[in-house]
Design an enzyme around this catalytic site. Sequence first.
Site, PDB file in Angstrom:
ATOM      1  CE  LYS A 215      -3.266   2.945   0.600  1.00  0.00           C
ATOM      2  NZ  LYS A 215      -4.254   3.281  -0.408  1.00  0.00           N
ATOM      3  CB  CYS A 269      -3.814   8.616   0.103  1.00  0.00           C
ATOM      4  SG  CYS A 269      -5.278   7.922   0.878  1.00  0.00           S
TER       5      CYS A 269
HETATM    6  N1  NAD Z   1     -10.523   7.662   2.397  1.00  0.00           N
HETATM    7  C1  NAD Z   1      -9.807   7.070   1.457  1.00  0.00           C
HETATM    8  O1  NAD Z   1      -9.971   7.344   0.269  1.00  0.00           O
HETATM    9  C2  NAD Z   1      -8.787   6.021   1.813  1.00  0.00           C
HETATM   10  C3  NAD Z   1      -8.261   5.213   0.776  1.00  0.00           C
HETATM   11  C4  NAD Z   1      -7.349   4.224   1.104  1.00  0.00           C
HETATM   12  C5  NAD Z   1      -6.960   4.041   2.431  1.00  0.00           C
HETATM   13  N2  NAD Z   1      -7.479   4.849   3.422  1.00  0.00           N
HETATM   14  C6  NAD Z   1      -7.050   4.593   4.802  1.00  0.00           C
HETATM   15  O2  NAD Z   1      -8.152   4.044   5.534  1.00  0.00           O
HETATM   16  C7  NAD Z   1      -8.076   4.446   6.897  1.00  0.00           C
HETATM   17  C8  NAD Z   1      -9.382   5.115   7.296  1.00  0.00           C
HETATM   18  O3  NAD Z   1      -9.526   6.294   6.494  1.00  0.00           O
HETATM   19  P1  NAD Z   1     -10.919   7.049   6.327  1.00  0.00           P
HETATM   20  O4  NAD Z   1     -10.758   7.952   5.178  1.00  0.00           O
HETATM   21  O5  NAD Z   1     -12.046   6.075   6.358  1.00  0.00           O
HETATM   22  O6  NAD Z   1     -10.936   7.896   7.689  1.00  0.00           O
HETATM   23  P2  NAD Z   1     -12.170   8.732   8.272  1.00  0.00           P
HETATM   24  O7  NAD Z   1     -11.572   9.817   9.078  1.00  0.00           O
HETATM   25  O8  NAD Z   1     -13.142   9.030   7.195  1.00  0.00           O
HETATM   26  O9  NAD Z   1     -12.914   7.670   9.248  1.00  0.00           O
HETATM   27  C9  NAD Z   1     -12.322   7.124  10.381  1.00  0.00           C
HETATM   28  C10 NAD Z   1     -13.413   6.853  11.406  1.00  0.00           C
HETATM   29  O10 NAD Z   1     -12.818   6.191  12.516  1.00  0.00           O
HETATM   30  C11 NAD Z   1     -13.419   6.688  13.707  1.00  0.00           C
HETATM   31  N3  NAD Z   1     -12.543   6.387  14.833  1.00  0.00           N
HETATM   32  C12 NAD Z   1     -11.426   7.031  15.237  1.00  0.00           C
HETATM   33  N4  NAD Z   1     -10.901   6.384  16.311  1.00  0.00           N
HETATM   34  C13 NAD Z   1     -11.696   5.339  16.568  1.00  0.00           C
HETATM   35  C14 NAD Z   1     -11.680   4.294  17.541  1.00  0.00           C
HETATM   36  N5  NAD Z   1     -10.716   4.198  18.459  1.00  0.00           N
HETATM   37  N6  NAD Z   1     -12.675   3.373  17.521  1.00  0.00           N
HETATM   38  C15 NAD Z   1     -13.669   3.440  16.605  1.00  0.00           C
HETATM   39  N7  NAD Z   1     -13.722   4.403  15.650  1.00  0.00           N
HETATM   40  C16 NAD Z   1     -12.759   5.325  15.632  1.00  0.00           C
HETATM   41  C17 NAD Z   1     -13.631   8.162  13.423  1.00  0.00           C
HETATM   42  O11 NAD Z   1     -14.611   8.729  14.276  1.00  0.00           O
HETATM   43  C18 NAD Z   1     -14.085   8.119  11.947  1.00  0.00           C
HETATM   44  O12 NAD Z   1     -15.488   7.996  11.838  1.00  0.00           O
HETATM   45  C19 NAD Z   1      -6.849   5.361   7.000  1.00  0.00           C
HETATM   46  O13 NAD Z   1      -5.744   4.596   7.389  1.00  0.00           O
HETATM   47  C20 NAD Z   1      -6.654   5.841   5.569  1.00  0.00           C
HETATM   48  O14 NAD Z   1      -5.332   6.207   5.311  1.00  0.00           O
HETATM   49  C21 NAD Z   1      -8.390   5.814   3.127  1.00  0.00           C
END
Ligand code: NAD
Length: 416
Positions: A215, A269
């Site tokens: 990744k 990202c």
């Molecule tokens: N958004 C994208 O396009 C994308 C693409 C590939 C990878 N990622 C990766 O995926 C992961 C998540 O990204 P995202 O965009 O969904 O983030 P986001 O901020 O949209 O969502 C994360 C969620 O996790 C919750 N959270 C935080 N701490 C928590 C805990 N201890 N217990 C339960 N919930 C908790 C937050 O309240 C939030 O709702 C990251 O590592 C990101 O780098 C994201």
Amino acid sequence: MYKTAFNKVSVVGLGYIGLPTAAVIASRGVEVVGVDVSQHAVDTINQGKIHIVEPDLDMLVQSAVTTGKLRATIEPEPADVFLIAVPTPFSEGFKPDVSYIETAVKKIAPVLQKGNLVILESTSPVGTTEKISEWMSEIRADLSFPHQNSEQADIHVAHCPERVLPGYVIQELVTNDRVIGGLTPQCAEKAKDLYQLFVKANCIVTDARTAEMAKLTENSFRDVNIAFANELSIVCDKLNINVWELINLANRHPRVNILKPGPGVGGHCIAVDPWFIVDSCPDEARLIRTAREVNDSKPEFVINKIRKVAEAFKQPKIALLGLAFKADIDDLRESPAVDIAQKVIQEKLGDVLIVEPHIKELPDKLQAGHVKLVSLVDSFAAANVIVTLTDHSAFKQVKPSILHEKVIIDARGIWE
Ligand SMILES: NC(=O)c1ccc[n+]([C@@H]2O[C@H](COP(=O)([O-])OP(=O)(O)OC[C@H]3O[C@@H](n4cnc5c(N)ncnc54)[C@H](O)[C@@H]3O)[C@@H](O)[C@H]2O)c1
């Protein structure tokens, strides 16, 4: 209805990745319990609504909640699978911050049962999957974990990074290939069984460290290639060569494919993940670090251009086209265009007209006296300097000939 060994899946973190994943799994007839620390997210989802913007997600969530297959909660409860999708930002000094993962894992540890599968989906530094196995074992001495006694462990642990494109998440969750890295081969196979429930593409197994690095490699590859284009644009500026023409010519070579330069790299990202490699291997990851530095220096290069041009006007009126970090979306996170706008405003380089068709009001940090969010047409009527910062389709449709009296800084090469 799909036949599966998993009766109940818990998705921890219901954001841009977790919520669509939860809804897609629920749409396959599996009971899904989402866990989030945000009461607002939990309440919204339990009403069958969504708190994030993603096409088609609203219908999927509404249907899953109505049929009783999806619900959200603050407190974790027992399940067959725990899928973790919490944020992994960087902190001071570009250090990866895995504290959200640690908190989430320590919260689910008390409800783990023998035979459970724990999958980390968050983009993570190499070694994090092994760490989550260790964190869980610290709390659950009564269970065995794969980092301790390999194949015989009570709990299976794997990493499966997400690579969906915002705006196409529901589609890409199903059609993208998945890399699944287990702490043991058995962990990987078990996780593969879960993904095969909803992924129509290939599910390829490997070990957890390779999956973590895969990744980070994907996003670093993009970053390095963009940095090459951005560096070329700075070199060409000094040598008085049109970089857009140059790249077109060089790309005539059958094995050359240079990307387009821009005002910098944004989003959460590509601008973040390469630092996870640099942090692990500071002396070895020299090219990856330099690429980050080149891309991070590009906004200042654009601001310098604006400074020079603005000086020539008694009353500079500067139109900044685009705030989003990439074309045709409303996402302003880590956007270099926002940083450039903020600097132009702070330095009072002129009256600022911002054109961003995807937002209704300016973010707080851009609210100031001589700044307005205006339409494209109004910006053309009023501005004497026009700067392209995002290549939105609406901007590409403009014929540059109508702008012949304006000074144009085309940081995106829209009109070249
Ligand atoms: N958004 C994208 O396009 C994308 C693409 C590939 C990878 N990622 C990766 O995926 C992961 C998540 O990204 P995202 O965009 O969904 O983030 P986001 O901020 O949209 O969502 C994360 C969620 O996790 C919750 N959270 C935080 N701490 C928590 C805990 N201890 N217990 C339960 N919930 C908790 C937050 O309240 C939030 O709702 C990251 O590592 C990101 O780098 C994201």
